[in-house]
Design an enzyme around this catalytic site. Structure first.
Site, PDB file in Angstrom:
ATOM      1  N   GLU A  42       0.786  -1.149  -0.071  1.00 37.78           N
ATOM      2  CA  GLU A  42      -0.154  -0.576  -0.098  1.00 37.78           C
ATOM      3  C   GLU A  42       0.634   1.329   0.079  1.00 37.78           C
ATOM      4  OE1 GLU A  42      -4.137  -1.733   2.241  1.00 37.78           O
ATOM      5  OE2 GLU A  42      -2.722  -0.402   3.135  1.00 37.78           O
ATOM      6  N   GLU A  77      -5.695  -7.501  -2.030  1.00 36.65           N
ATOM      7  CA  GLU A  77      -6.128  -7.463  -0.437  1.00 36.65           C
ATOM      8  C   GLU A  77      -7.879  -6.700  -1.008  1.00 36.65           C
ATOM      9  OE1 GLU A  77      -5.156  -5.268   2.600  1.00 36.65           O
ATOM     10  OE2 GLU A  77      -2.866  -6.150   2.176  1.00 36.65           O
TER      11      GLU A  77
END
Length: 424
Positions: free
Chosen positions: A229, A349
């Site tokens: 991320e 995810e």
């Protein structure tokens, strides 16, 4: 996702700062695991500043994907991951977090044997495991905890790296491919950039090279998710060596391939494109003009993270035409890469607590699963663990019982595992 100690700014298309809900990961066995260690990983915001067993067997034939493929190194061909025979491979897996937290080991081992955990994961049909870690776990000061050694006697006295060796071998012996995920620099939280105050870029690169060497002879360890991320300060394609994630990913991929040419390089997005914000790690619009080009060809897989209203209630979840409006949003930010045959895509995810019923979260999750299946997009679901505060897990809070509603949804789109090795 973020860990219990991370606070995320929710992504928004507006310029104002969004509310800061704290996404907690709570440990179920607080008495067993030190409070500082309890956590995990949840992911995903833009930041302004900174089934039942056997389900896979019955549904695999329904999936459009051809299956697990053969042993051997994987590579890419346009929008597909392919095996050494050129056969299409689709990864349909799950995340199991813990190494990135203060336990320095996968969570749940305070109440279960690690092999029984992997047996159950394979039985549910997951053919891939994304395994988050922190660079801190490789330090001599990192001591595994939160493990019931009566249930896991073979882990006693091992370092975190040696426990990782066990988990990786156990997974791959069962036919589960493994993606290693540099999730945090240390146990305390995620970092916007691939380096931080506690982790230099050099150490980040060195650790990846060591891992690529360590697992080189296990061709079921398929690659590196370089950094979890990227967001905040992270840019894409602007040439600034301090912030350009596309530049850093290229450097890391080439460094890994010097010692292990077989690995796929998974490159996540950032949290924004120009002035538009999206989920942490979820925006890959920059790939259009600035793709990651490695010296070793056909090894880049792009990876996005995407979450639902249970994490943050974006405007698009409240649109009158929801969920019909979602494919256009997914295609704008990440799915175009697969649909236009630019490169393969992994949705690394996504997840949420509700998968059945009429809630917007359940509707969103099922719509996304249908979309992934329709377009042959690989995924690793967040998460196996029940102690992900804003998503829950495939396992319920007792760390043993399968959430049947989640598996009913996931089993709609699963491709087969590799054949288990002898003895498994």
């Amino acid at each position: 996702m973020n860990s219990p100690m991370d606070q995320n700014n929710a992504p928004t298309t507006e310029t104002k700062r969004a509310p800061r809900p704290q996404r907690l990961r709570f440990g179920i066995a607080a008495a067993v695991v030190a409070a500082a260690a309890v956590g995990g990983t949840v992911t995903a915001f833009a930041v302004n500043n900174d089934g039942p067993a056997g389900a896979a067997t019955t549904t695999a034939s329904e999936a459009k994907a051809t299956g697990a493929g053969a042993d051997g190194p994987l590579s890419t061909k346009k929008g597909d991951i392919v095996d050494s025979n050129g056969k299409k491979v689709v990864l349909t897996g799950v995340n199991w977090f813990g190494f990135e937290t203060g336990t320095y080991a996968p969570h749940g081992l305070w109440t279960r044997n690690w092999e029984s955990m992997l047996d159950q994961m394979a039985k549910q049909g997951f053919n891939t495991m994304r395994l988050p870690y922190s660079n801190e776990m490789f330090k001599s000061s990192a001591k595994p905890n939160g493990i019931d050694f009566k249930k896991n006697p073979d882990l006693k006295g091992l370092t975190p790296q040696q426990i990782m060796d066990k988990i990786v071998k156990g997974a791959t012996d069962r036919g589960i491919r493994v993606i290693l995920d540099q999730h945090r620099p240390d146990q305390y939280g995620q970092s916007e950039l691939w380096y931080s105050q506690s982790l230099s870029e050099k150490q980040w690169l060195d650790d990846w090279v060591k891992l690529a060497k360590r697992y080189k002879n296990n061709d079921r360890v398929i690659g590196a998710d370089l950094h979890n991320e990227p967001r905040g300060q992270a840019t894409w394609g602007d040439g600034n060596p301090k912030t350009d994630w596309q530049l850093a990913a290229t450097k890391a991929g080439n460094a890994i391939h010097k010692v292990n040419k077989n690995w796929l390089i998974f490159v996540e997005g950032t949290d924004r494109f120009k002035d538009e914000q999206f989920w942490w790690g979820g925006d890959l619009q920059g790939v259009k003009k600035h793709p990651v080009k490695l010296k070793e060809p056909n090894k880049v897989v792009y990876s996005a993270h995407d979450y639902g209203p249970g994490v943050y209630n974006q405007n698009w979840f409240m649109a009158k035409d929801f969920p019909k409006n979602m494919p256009a949003i997914w295609e704008k930010h990440w799915a175009y890469i697969k649909k236009q045959n630019i490169a393969p895509l992994l949705l690394g995810e996504f997840g949420g607590k509700k998968t059945a019923g009429k809630s917007s979260e359940a509707v969103w999750q099922n719509a996304l699963m249908d979309y992934l299946k329709k377009n042959g997009i690989s995924y690793t679901y967040w998460t196996w663990n029940p102690d992900s505060g804003d998503t829950g897990g495939v396992l319920k809070n007792d760390w043993k019982t399968i959430d049947k509603n989640k598996m009913k949804m996931l089993s709609k789109y699963q491709t087969p595992l590799l054949e288990a090795k002898k003895g498994k």
